[in-house]
Design a protein around this motif. Structure first.
Motif, PDB file in Angstrom:
ATOM      1  N   SER A   1       0.855  -1.194   0.000  1.00  0.00           N
ATOM      2  CA  SER A   1       0.000   0.000   0.000  1.00  0.00           C
ATOM      3  C   SER A   1       0.888   1.239   0.000  1.00  0.00           C
ATOM      4  O   SER A   1       2.032   1.206   0.497  1.00  0.00           O
ATOM      5  CB  SER A   1      -0.921   0.008   1.221  1.00  0.00           C
ATOM      6  N   PRO A   2       0.392   2.370  -0.517  1.00  0.00           N
ATOM      7  CA  PRO A   2       1.170   3.620  -0.479  1.00  0.00           C
ATOM      8  C   PRO A   2       1.471   4.055   0.948  1.00  0.00           C
ATOM      9  O   PRO A   2       2.550   4.588   1.227  1.00  0.00           O
ATOM     10  CB  PRO A   2       0.269   4.622  -1.204  1.00  0.00           C
ATOM     11  N   VAL A   3       0.511   3.859   1.855  1.00  0.00           N
ATOM     12  CA  VAL A   3       0.722   4.264   3.252  1.00  0.00           C
ATOM     13  C   VAL A   3       1.897   3.496   3.847  1.00  0.00           C
ATOM     14  O   VAL A   3       2.761   4.073   4.522  1.00  0.00           O
ATOM     15  CB  VAL A   3      -0.550   4.035   4.081  1.00  0.00           C
ATOM     16  N   LEU A   4       1.922   2.168   3.620  1.00  0.00           N
ATOM     17  CA  LEU A   4       3.009   1.352   4.175  1.00  0.00           C
ATOM     18  C   LEU A   4       4.356   1.799   3.612  1.00  0.00           C
ATOM     19  O   LEU A   4       5.350   1.832   4.338  1.00  0.00           O
ATOM     20  CB  LEU A   4       2.756  -0.131   3.859  1.00  0.00           C
TER      21      LEU A   4
ATOM     22  N   ALA B   1       2.830  -1.546  11.865  1.00  0.00           N
ATOM     23  CA  ALA B   1       2.098  -2.746  12.287  1.00  0.00           C
ATOM     24  C   ALA B   1       0.605  -2.577  12.044  1.00  0.00           C
ATOM     25  O   ALA B   1      -0.090  -3.525  11.625  1.00  0.00           O
ATOM     26  CB  ALA B   1       2.373  -3.031  13.759  1.00  0.00           C
ATOM     27  N   ALA B   2       0.090  -1.379  12.300  1.00  0.00           N
ATOM     28  CA  ALA B   2      -1.338  -1.141  12.083  1.00  0.00           C
ATOM     29  C   ALA B   2      -1.681  -1.243  10.599  1.00  0.00           C
ATOM     30  O   ALA B   2      -2.725  -1.809  10.227  1.00  0.00           O
ATOM     31  CB  ALA B   2      -1.721   0.227  12.637  1.00  0.00           C
ATOM     32  N   GLU B   3      -0.801  -0.717   9.762  1.00  0.00           N
ATOM     33  CA  GLU B   3      -1.064  -0.787   8.319  1.00  0.00           C
ATOM     34  C   GLU B   3      -0.957  -2.230   7.818  1.00  0.00           C
ATOM     35  O   GLU B   3      -1.753  -2.666   6.980  1.00  0.00           O
ATOM     36  CB  GLU B   3      -0.075   0.105   7.572  1.00  0.00           C
ATOM     37  N   ILE B   4       0.007  -2.982   8.338  1.00  0.00           N
ATOM     38  CA  ILE B   4       0.124  -4.397   7.956  1.00  0.00           C
ATOM     39  C   ILE B   4      -1.124  -5.164   8.375  1.00  0.00           C
ATOM     40  O   ILE B   4      -1.656  -5.975   7.619  1.00  0.00           O
ATOM     41  CB  ILE B   4       1.396  -5.010   8.582  1.00  0.00           C
TER      42      ILE B   4
END
Length: 797
Positions: free
Chosen positions: A149-152, A241-244
């Protein structure tokens, strides 16, 4: 299924053979689930698919699922609310989807060869988009990709920058302190970056102590200057970790949305693996696809016990196959013969064949024809039990009682050593009574025995057959062959002698045998010898018949070759004679100097020559037919004995059989007594009585072959499918009066040359009738006189 029938007949060991030929855990579970069924349509559909799998393997291809991880655990977890699959489980899901994709691709264009396998593959849902999303997000080692993802990606880039800044700051602090070697490194404690500081120098560095060495002399301190940077790094890691977790949840949700197709895909792959495991078993053990019938019958040809065969193969030994048929008029088979002769193996072989067939497993036999049975009931082996206070005889009686309570007319009953465990006379009487009860109920029964009374019962009772396991009296060893129709001898004393019992005891035992037993043994031996002689005679007759057929076929082929050569020779001579006659006539016409005489003479000569050629051709064709008829009579080839066709059947264009010829095409019926036919290069008028039959469409397809362009042999050439082209001899190629040309069997170049030449000849001969100044009208003949097959030309008056 009868009491312990699967265990007695070693069905679990057959499953083991199949499990060893699967390539995946789901496939092994599918084999484990195979069970006795009575749905004939379902079984036939499954065996049709197995037959396609066998054909697929025989084509040199293989199909396996060794790379597929067991999907059962993560499929079950997906059914639980709130489940988030781990990266490894997501990769397993992608592996299942990849397997489905590969299966669909393999059978994408195989519907012509493997329609059932293709149907199964096409029924699988295309989920490649989910597999692609998983592969994009999860790396092969289970880590989450930056591209998930772009956020990650942004968070990880921030983590990298923060970590780099933190390390630079700590390195600067280390340089500023000028620590001794071994104390100038950066490490982690409690997931925070720290540096080692001697306990004695603790007051020289402001910061937070996170840990100490085992000796307490070294402290691991997070400098005050880096606390905020470390805090920022911890925060970024939490965001990572939250994005994963969000990515994993999203991927899991996509899988959950397709849980039905995924479950179906897992089941389909398991079924396909089990299908091909059974196909491999059939290939390795020469198994056959059983033929099911509505009758209550068991007919086995060269059947073997596959478990026994798997045991003997490593020893370099083979199983002796058995063939038998029970059902219809004969429903009970009594098998007798020596101990260790194979009687019990025969029972187990038949029972296991039925269990296998009705469980969707190929039968280890050359051929198997079976009715759908509702159960297999077996009483085989020693069932005595000290704990239950049961003797061998009592246990057998209880088993027989249970069998009598459950059997139906569609049951198979297997009984080993009937009448044993009690007094021989009582045991034999009880065994006869039981067999008679089974016979009247109509079920199929196979029973083994040593009692002469049961052999006599089988010999004298309708619906009951004797069978024997053969014993080689010369070598004193069983042959394990089952011979239906004759009883067997027990050969107990002979076997005791072979096993080394003292000779004096054996001799005394032989003297103690009752005279009736001696006579019975002699009669059985005589029956076996007579059967041997009869079988040898049957084999000799079969071999002689086959040899006669071979010789007859060779004679016919030689005759055909001779006639072709002879006809070719006659055609060549005929063509040469006509050409020479034409040259002589041309020279004679050229000798006429007067143009007024020469023109009419040339036209008249051409007409006469055409007429002579047609008459000569008719005579030559008739001579060929007569020659063929005489040759066939000399060879002994019988004429077709079919009913002569009626006049209504004799329509133009059909293929007919003609006396003296294999077949011909009927061109037209000229009157009520004759017809014009075409047979290869021959075109002739024959009496209707010479037409013996009309060739059926099926015979026409079977007899279709390559025709030659001219008489004599030529290499294979192109032929026109669905186009009727009249054939003719070679001389018609240049004939000015001929109205037909043969191009069947000619090459393209040869056909083009001959057609061009024919058209030129037709033009020179005045064949363009409509443009001719003397032609008034051109039209087809009346239908009863040939229709469009005849052209009528009316000349001007």
């Amino acid at each position: 299924m009868g009491r312990r029938a699967e265990e007695i007949l070693e069905f679990d060991r057959l499953r083991d053979l199949l499990r060893a030929r699967t390539t995946s855990v789901p496939g092994r579970r599918a084999i484990e689930a195979l069970a006795f069924r009575t749905d004939r349509r379902e079984l036939e559909r499954e065996f049709a698919a197995i037959a396609e799998a066998i054909a697929y393997l025989r084509s040199g291809e293989e199909l396996g699922f060794g790379s597929l991880a067991d999907p059962e655990a993560w499929l079950e977890r997906m059914a639980l609310p709130g489940t988030i699959l781990a990266p490894a489980e997501l990769l397993d899901a992608a592996s299942l989807i990849d397997t489905v994709t590969s299966l669909r691709e393999i059978f994408r264009d195989a519907s012509a060869k493997f329609p059932l396998l293709t149907e199964r593959a096409r029924a699988l849902t295309d989920l490649r988009f989910i597999a692609a999303a998983i592969r994009r997000a999860v790396l092969p080692n289970g880590d989450i990709s930056d591209d998930a993802s772009p956020v990650l990606r942004r968070v990880r880039e921030a983590i990298a920058r923060t970590r780099e800044n933190l390390q630079k700051t700590l390195e600067r602090i280390l340089r500023a302190r000028g620590g001794e070697g071994g104390d100038d490194y950066i490490t982690q404690r409690n997931e925070r970056y720290v540096i080692p500081v001697r306990a004695s120098e603790r007051r020289n560095l402001e910061g937070v102590v996170h840990a100490a060495s085992a000796t307490g002399q070294t402290l691991f301190v997070e400098p005050l200057e880096t606390i905020e940077i470390n805090n920022r790094l911890v925060q970024l890691r939490e965001e990572e970790a939250a994005e994963i977790a969000r990515i994993l949840e999203e991927l899991t949700a996509r899988l959950v949305a397709e849980r039905g197709p995924l479950t179906h895909a897992a089941a389909a792959v398991a079924a396909m693996d089990a299908l091909f495991a059974r196909a491999r078993f059939a290939r390795e053990y020469d198994g056959c696809i059983p033929e099911f019938t509505a009758e209550v019958v068991i007919a086995l040809d060269a059947a073997r016990h596959p478990v026994l065969e798997s045991t003997l193969r490593p020893q370099g030994r083979s199983v002796v196959p058995l063939s038998l048929s029970v059902g219809k008029d004969d429903t009970v088979l009594v098998i007798s013969g020596p101990n260790t002769g194979g009687k019990t193996v025969a029972l187990k072989t038949v029972g296991l064949a039925v269990l296998a067939a009705q469980s969707g497993i190929p039968v280890a036999a050359q051929k198997a024809r079976l009715g759908i049975l509702d159960r297999v009931l077996a009483d085989i082996g020693d069932e005595q039990s000290i704990a239950a206070d049961l003797s061998t005889f009592s246990a057998h009686v209880l088993n027989l009682k249970a069998i009598l309570e459950t059997l139906t007319p569609r049951s198979l009953v297997l009984l080993d050593e009937m009448g044993t465990g009690t007094a021989p006379e009582e045991g034999a009487a009880l065994a006869v009574a039981l067999l008679e009860e089974f016979r009247t109920r109509g079920c199929l029964v196979l029973a083994t025995t040593h009692h002469d009374r049961l052999k006599s019962y089988a010999s004298t009772t309708a619906g009951v057959l004797n069978a024997a396991v053969e014993f080689d009296e010369e070598h004193l060893m069983p042959t394990y062959r089952l011979r239906v129709g004759v009883p067997g001898g027990s050969s107990g004393i002979t076997i005791a002698q072979r096993l080394g019992l003292p000779k004096n005891i054996v001799a005394r035992a032989q003297k103690l045998i009752a005279p009736e037993a001696h006579e019975a043994a002699g009669l059985i031996a005589y029956l076996h010898r007579s059967r041997d002689v009869l079988e040898r005679m049957q084999r000799d007759l079969a071999e002689q018949g086959q040899q006669l057929q071979t010789e007859r076929r060779q004679l016919r082929e030689e005759w055909i070759a001779r006639q072709r050569a002879r006809i070719a020779e006659l055609e060549q001579k005929f063509a040469a004679t006509l050409e020479e006659h034409e040259r002589q006539m041309a020279r004679a016409i050229e000798a006429v100097k007067d143009p007024e005489l020469r023109g009419p003479l040339e036209k008249q000569s051409r007409r006469k020559l055409s007429q002579a050629r047609a008459e000569a051709r008719s005579e030559a064709d008739a001579a060929v037919v007569a020659h063929l008829s005489e040759s066939q009579a000399d060879l002994g080839i019988a004429a077709n004995a079919a009913r002569p066709p009626s006049l209504e059947e004799l329509v133009a264009g059909i293929r007919v059989r003609v006396r003296g010829l294999p077949s011909a095409v009927l061109l037209r019926r000229q009157d009520g007594a004759s017809a014009e036919i075409e047979a290869g290069p021959l075109r002739m008028k024959i009496p209707l009585t010479d037409i013996t039959a009309v060739v059926t469409e099926e015979e026409n397809k079977r007899g279709a072959g390559v025709r030659t362009c001219e008489s004599g042999a030529r290499p294979p050439r192109a032929s026109g499918s669905g186009v009727t082209v009249h054939t003719g001899p070679a001389d018609r190629e240049t004939s000015a009066a001929g109205d037909e040309i043969n191009v069947i069997g000619c090459t393209v170049e040869e056909a083009s040359r001959r057609v061009d030449k024919f058209i030129d000849g037709a033009a020179l001969a005045g064949k363009f009738l409509l443009a001719h100044p003397l032609v008034e009208r051109v039209h087809p003949e009346a239908q009863e006189r040939g229709g469009t097959a005849v052209t009528v030309v009316e000349l001007r008056s």
